[in-house]
Write a protein that holds these residues in place. Structure first.
Motif, short mmCIF file in Angstrom:
data_model
loop_
_atom_site.label_atom_id
_atom_site.label_comp_id
_atom_site.label_asym_id
_atom_site.label_seq_id
_atom_site.Cartn_x
_atom_site.Cartn_y
_atom_site.Cartn_z
N VAL A 255 0.84 -1.19 0.00
CA VAL A 255 0.00 0.00 0.00
C VAL A 255 0.88 1.24 0.00
O VAL A 255 2.07 1.19 0.35
N SER A 256 0.26 2.34 -0.38
CA SER A 256 0.90 3.64 -0.28
C SER A 256 -0.01 4.54 0.52
O SER A 256 -1.12 4.87 0.09
N SER A 257 0.45 4.93 1.71
CA SER A 257 -0.35 5.82 2.54
C SER A 257 -0.41 7.22 1.95
O SER A 257 -1.29 8.01 2.32
N LEU A 258 0.49 7.52 1.02
CA LEU A 258 0.50 8.85 0.40
C LEU A 258 -0.53 8.94 -0.72
O LEU A 258 -1.31 9.89 -0.79
N THR A 259 -0.57 7.92 -1.59
CA THR A 259 -1.46 7.96 -2.75
C THR A 259 -2.75 7.17 -2.55
O THR A 259 -3.71 7.37 -3.28
N GLY A 260 -2.76 6.24 -1.61
CA GLY A 260 -3.93 5.41 -1.39
C GLY A 260 -3.94 4.14 -2.20
O GLY A 260 -4.91 3.37 -2.14
N ASP A 261 -2.90 3.87 -2.97
CA ASP A 261 -2.84 2.63 -3.76
C ASP A 261 -2.81 1.42 -2.83
O ASP A 261 -2.10 1.41 -1.82
#
Length: 375
Positions: A255-261
């Motif tokens: 996951v990416s907490s920055l982009t939401g992916d």
């Protein structure tokens, strides 16, 4: 998104509790903020199926949170005052604050249960110092209490860019393995910060033993060669063999907490872990409860048996000495007491009493009545 599409707000529904655990700096709070935003966006698109999460903050030392917690430990315990009052350092203050909060955690559970019909997810954000929650009594109490009430999943957050080295990756996996076997709860590995570095290398190392061995050999060649390389080679190889078995029963997502992916993939993994909780953890919990009840009943029966045995031994000793048994002694004592009570009104003790009825018969003779004086 399709995995949990059948969730509806009804009286039979129970939310899933997600306990976020990870090393300091792995991005736990940022991950919770992104997950909160993602679930709120889903609620805005379909309020009949999804709901906003219920968030509990368990970090008393956090100065700023990018989300609003429904229950915040900072509203109950003042971390700074705890440090001053008990003369503690930062970690000791966090641990003591968490211990104090745990004494009232039954009230937290009551609040969560009241909202159980209207939420799909309950998220617990734990302190940044991972050992304070995972290896403390308060952390174990909170985890066990939540898991005994609602379906619970542990999300272990990993800083992906910092695990590219095989030794660091293995250290993280060993810690995750220890937490899994300590909590015995469904477990999801969350490789965070995939926007900085993709987690494909980690997935390959977890599924391909030979690929990890090659990466380990390449890593050793880049080192200075300090220490006993034979010992380190043997140790790393042995640990990788142990972890290879561990990986086979583990869910992992990036996951990416920055982009939401990767948030949808994470929620799908959580729903799969929920099924594991219902199929494996709940039966084990019921078995443990039955064993505990059986042990308590056996302890009570053992106490009764020992008491009866002591009474029988005492009765046998009295018989051997020619004395009446305890019941006969009690009956004899009662008969003696009754006889003494009856004898108090007889002639032997007449001098102690005065018949007041005689004094009341002749009112004319009241002046001639001689009343006894004390002494």
């Amino acid at each position: 998104m399709d995995v949990d599409a059948n969730l509806s707000l009804n009286s039979q529904h129970k939310p899933v509790v997600i306990i976020t655990i990870g090393m300091a700096g792995s991005g736990k709070t940022t991950f919770v903020q992104r997950l909160n935003s993602h679930l709120n966006a889903r609620q805005a698109s379909d309020k009949t199926v999804f709901s906003a999460p219920y968030i509990v903050n368990l970090d008393p030392a956090v100065s700023h949170m990018p989300f609003e917690a429904n229950i915040d430990i900072r509203d109950t315990v003042d971390y700074s005052e705890v440090m001053k009052q008990y003369n503690l350092g930062p970690n000791g203050g966090i641990l003591t604050a968490l211990n104090l909060f745990t004494t009232k955690f039954d009230q937290v559970l009551n609040l969560i249960e009241k909202r159980a019909d209207s939420v799909d997810y309950v998220i617990l954000d734990t302190p940044g110092q991972i050992e304070i929650f995972t290896w403390s009594a308060s952390g174990a109490i909170i985890t066990d209490a939540v898991a005994a009430t609602l379906p619970t999943v542990v999300a272990y957050i990993i800083d992906t860019p910092r695990t590219t080295a095989p030794a660091t990756f293995m250290s993280n996996m060993l810690y995750a393995c220890s937490i899994l076997y300590k909590t015995k709860l469904p477990f999801v590995l969350v490789f965070n910060k995939t926007d900085v570095h993709p987690h494909t290398f980690a997935t390959e190392w977890m599924t391909d033993f030979e690929a990890f061995q090659k990466a380990l050999a390449a890593y050793r060649q880049t080192q200075d060669g300090d220490g006993d390389s034979n010992y380190m080679d043997s140790l790393m190889h042995s640990m990788s063999l142990v972890l290879d078995e561990f990986y086979q029963h583990l869910k992992s997502v990036g996951v990416s907490s920055l982009t939401g992916d990767g948030m949808d993939e994470f929620l799908n993994a959580v729903q799969e872990a929920r099924k594991e909780y219902e199929s494996e953890y709940l039966p084990e919990l019921e078995r443990l409860r039955k064993d505990r009840d059986a042990q308590l009943q056996a302890a009570k029966q053992d106490s009764i048996d020992r008491l009866m045995k002591d009474l029988n031994v005492e009765e046998e000793e009295r018989r051997a000495r020619g004395l009446p048994n305890q019941r006969e002694q009690w009956d004899e004592d009662e008969n003696v007491d009754d006889a003494e009570d009856l004898d108090m009104g007889g002639a032997t003790h007449q001098s102690r009493f005065m018949d007041m009825r005689r004094a009341r018969r002749n009112n004319d003779d009241m002046d001639d009545t001689v009343w006894p004086r004390p002494g």
